[in-house]
Design a protein around this motif. Structure first.
Motif, PDB file in Angstrom:
ATOM      1  N   THR A  32      -3.064  -8.319  18.688  1.00 47.22           N
ATOM      2  CA  THR A  32      -4.270  -8.999  18.209  1.00 47.22           C
ATOM      3  C   THR A  32      -4.811  -8.420  16.905  1.00 47.22           C
ATOM      4  N   LEU A  33      -4.186  -7.378  16.379  1.00 49.59           N
ATOM      5  CA  LEU A  33      -4.643  -6.788  15.110  1.00 49.59           C
ATOM      6  C   LEU A  33      -4.521  -7.816  13.987  1.00 49.59           C
ATOM      7  N   THR A  34      -5.573  -7.947  13.186  1.00 50.19           N
ATOM      8  CA  THR A  34      -5.561  -8.888  12.068  1.00 50.19           C
ATOM      9  C   THR A  34      -5.189  -8.177  10.773  1.00 50.19           C
ATOM     10  N   ALA A  35      -4.780  -8.963   9.793  1.00 48.99           N
ATOM     11  CA  ALA A  35      -4.464  -8.408   8.470  1.00 48.99           C
ATOM     12  C   ALA A  35      -5.698  -7.768   7.848  1.00 48.99           C
ATOM     13  N   ALA A  36      -6.877  -8.336   8.108  1.00 46.57           N
ATOM     14  CA  ALA A  36      -8.113  -7.773   7.560  1.00 46.57           C
ATOM     15  C   ALA A  36      -8.404  -6.397   8.150  1.00 46.57           C
ATOM     16  N   GLU A  37      -8.183  -6.251   9.452  1.00 43.80           N
ATOM     17  CA  GLU A  37      -8.385  -4.940  10.088  1.00 43.80           C
ATOM     18  C   GLU A  37      -7.424  -3.910   9.502  1.00 43.80           C
ATOM     19  N   ASP A  86      -3.001   8.436  -2.688  1.00 46.81           N
ATOM     20  CA  ASP A  86      -3.920   7.337  -2.358  1.00 46.81           C
ATOM     21  C   ASP A  86      -3.490   6.032  -3.034  1.00 46.81           C
ATOM     22  N   GLN A  87      -2.737   6.133  -4.120  1.00 45.95           N
ATOM     23  CA  GLN A  87      -2.287   4.930  -4.827  1.00 45.95           C
ATOM     24  C   GLN A  87      -1.402   4.060  -3.947  1.00 45.95           C
ATOM     25  N   TRP A  88      -0.650   4.687  -3.034  1.00 38.45           N
ATOM     26  CA  TRP A  88       0.179   3.904  -2.113  1.00 38.45           C
ATOM     27  C   TRP A  88      -0.688   2.932  -1.312  1.00 38.45           C
ATOM     28  N   GLY A  89      -1.792   3.437  -0.802  1.00 36.39           N
ATOM     29  CA  GLY A  89      -2.673   2.595   0.000  1.00 36.39           C
ATOM     30  C   GLY A  89      -3.359   1.519  -0.817  1.00 36.39           C
ATOM     31  N   ILE A  90      -3.727   1.854  -2.032  1.00 37.99           N
ATOM     32  CA  ILE A  90      -4.352   0.866  -2.919  1.00 37.99           C
ATOM     33  C   ILE A  90      -3.390  -0.301  -3.161  1.00 37.99           C
ATOM     34  N   GLU A  91      -2.121   0.030  -3.380  1.00 40.01           N
ATOM     35  CA  GLU A  91      -1.116  -1.016  -3.596  1.00 40.01           C
ATOM     36  C   GLU A  91      -0.862  -1.811  -2.317  1.00 40.01           C
ATOM     37  N   ASP A  92      -0.899  -1.157  -1.166  1.00 39.27           N
ATOM     38  CA  ASP A  92      -0.746  -1.857   0.110  1.00 39.27           C
ATOM     39  C   ASP A  92      -1.855  -2.883   0.309  1.00 39.27           C
ATOM     40  N   VAL A  93      -3.093  -2.475   0.056  1.00 44.96           N
ATOM     41  CA  VAL A  93      -4.234  -3.375   0.236  1.00 44.96           C
ATOM     42  C   VAL A  93      -4.124  -4.561  -0.723  1.00 44.96           C
ATOM     43  N   ALA A  94      -3.721  -4.295  -1.954  1.00 46.24           N
ATOM     44  CA  ALA A  94      -3.556  -5.385  -2.927  1.00 46.24           C
ATOM     45  C   ALA A  94      -2.498  -6.381  -2.449  1.00 46.24           C
ATOM     46  N   ALA A  95      -1.409  -5.874  -1.883  1.00 44.44           N
ATOM     47  CA  ALA A  95      -0.350  -6.752  -1.373  1.00 44.44           C
ATOM     48  C   ALA A  95      -0.840  -7.581  -0.188  1.00 44.44           C
ATOM     49  N   LEU A  96      -1.596  -6.967   0.692  1.00 44.31           N
ATOM     50  CA  LEU A  96      -2.155  -7.692   1.839  1.00 44.31           C
ATOM     51  C   LEU A  96      -3.120  -8.779   1.382  1.00 44.31           C
ATOM     52  N   ARG A  97      -3.957  -8.465   0.404  1.00 44.66           N
ATOM     53  CA  ARG A  97      -4.938  -9.447  -0.074  1.00 44.66           C
ATOM     54  C   ARG A  97      -4.265 -10.603  -0.815  1.00 44.66           C
ATOM     55  N   LYS A  98      -3.114 -10.325  -1.385  1.00 48.24           N
ATOM     56  CA  LYS A  98      -2.372 -11.389  -2.070  1.00 48.24           C
ATOM     57  C   LYS A  98      -1.765 -12.368  -1.063  1.00 48.24           C
ATOM     58  N   ARG A  99      -1.416 -11.851   0.107  1.00 46.70           N
ATOM     59  CA  ARG A  99      -0.721 -12.676   1.100  1.00 46.70           C
ATOM     60  C   ARG A  99      -1.665 -13.286   2.147  1.00 46.70           C
ATOM     61  N   PHE A 100      -2.754 -12.574   2.464  1.00 41.36           N
ATOM     62  CA  PHE A 100      -3.651 -13.011   3.533  1.00 41.36           C
ATOM     63  C   PHE A 100      -5.063 -13.235   2.979  1.00 41.36           C
ATOM     64  N   PRO A 101      -5.858 -14.100   3.624  1.00 45.94           N
ATOM     65  CA  PRO A 101      -7.229 -14.366   3.159  1.00 45.94           C
ATOM     66  C   PRO A 101      -8.186 -13.248   3.570  1.00 45.94           C
ATOM     67  N   ASN A 156       4.320  -7.527  16.150  1.00 48.74           N
ATOM     68  CA  ASN A 156       3.243  -8.247  16.845  1.00 48.74           C
ATOM     69  C   ASN A 156       2.366  -9.067  15.911  1.00 48.74           C
ATOM     70  N   SER A 157       2.098  -8.535  14.721  1.00 45.37           N
ATOM     71  CA  SER A 157       1.193  -9.222  13.793  1.00 45.37           C
ATOM     72  C   SER A 157       1.914  -9.845  12.607  1.00 45.37           C
ATOM     73  N   LYS A 158       3.243  -9.661  12.557  1.00 41.43           N
ATOM     74  CA  LYS A 158       4.080 -10.273  11.513  1.00 41.43           C
ATOM     75  C   LYS A 158       3.655  -9.857  10.105  1.00 41.43           C
ATOM     76  N   ILE A 159       3.288  -8.584   9.976  1.00 39.77           N
ATOM     77  CA  ILE A 159       2.930  -8.023   8.670  1.00 39.77           C
ATOM     78  C   ILE A 159       4.077  -7.121   8.226  1.00 39.77           C
TER      79      ILE A 159
END
Length: 224
Positions: A32-37, A86-101, A156-159
């Protein structure tokens, strides 16, 4: 080696409990984990990781001022390994925001993370050996939990795992660090007679991490 076995077993037991009782980890493994979480988690972990070089510098200075030269040297060596992660995480978040609302207000730094960061600084100033215990926790927990959680989120969350590189890259690097930890603990001066006190330090660290993770699921629980 006794200290290492004692503390790593404590962390293993904690992870078992976390999967069973912590709402964030329950959502990872029940699908049940969401991309936003996840994005919020990664944003906050990036915030924590960005403070690591600053905390290591403070820890080295404090240890040296207290006459603990081997501990100060350990922190200085660790500093060279941790800058820029920390740059790794910044890039991860940017990738998630590009793919998910995902909106900006869904990925803010939660107050529980602010407390965790402030507590690390207070820990260093109180007793830099406690920050050495924190580093073991952070690295061992990442190696223990990271790959399992990345696989669960992918299944489970297809991320895609490529959007969680701050977890996977740290897990890969930290395997080498934890292999040396028993030797490092002896060199900096930890004492096996104080294992109970070290476990108490770990308990505080783990409690703060648990509260941080619970905070990530709170908006979703309210919505439900």
């Amino acid at each position: 080696m006794l200290i290492y076995q004692n503390l790593t077993q404590h962390i293993q037991d904690y992870f078992k409990t976390l999967k069973r009782t912590n709402s964030f980890y329950q959502r990872i493994f029940n699908g049940t984990l969401t991309a936003a979480e996840l994005a919020c988690f990664l944003q906050n972990v990036s915030f924590l990781t960005a403070h690591t070089p600053e905390h290591l510098t403070l820890a080295a200075t404090t240890a040296r001022a207290q006459g603990h030269e081997p501990l100060a040297h350990y922190f200085e060596e660790k500093f060279r390994e941790e800058v820029g992660h920390d740059q790794w995480g910044i890039e991860d978040v940017a990738a998630l925001r590009k793919r998910f609302p995902i909106t900006q207000d869904q990925i803010g730094i939660v107050s529980e993370m602010q407390v965790l960061v402030a507590s690390n600084e207070a820990m260093i100033l109180r007793d830099p050996f406690q920050y050495f215990i924190y580093i073991l926790y952070a690295e061992y927990f990442t190696v223990l939990a990271g790959p399992t959680c990345v696989r669960a989120i992918e299944n489970n969350s297809k991320i895609p795992p490529g959007m969680m590189t701050i977890i996977s890259k740290h897990a890969e690097l930290d395997q080498h660090h934890i292999a040396e930890w028993a030797k490092d603990a002896e060199e900096v001066g930890l004492n096996s007679a104080h294992c109970a006190a070290y476990r108490k330090v770990l308990d505080g660290i783990m409690d703060r991490y648990s509260l941080f993770c619970e905070a990530l699921t709170r908006p979703h629980e309210k919505a439900a």
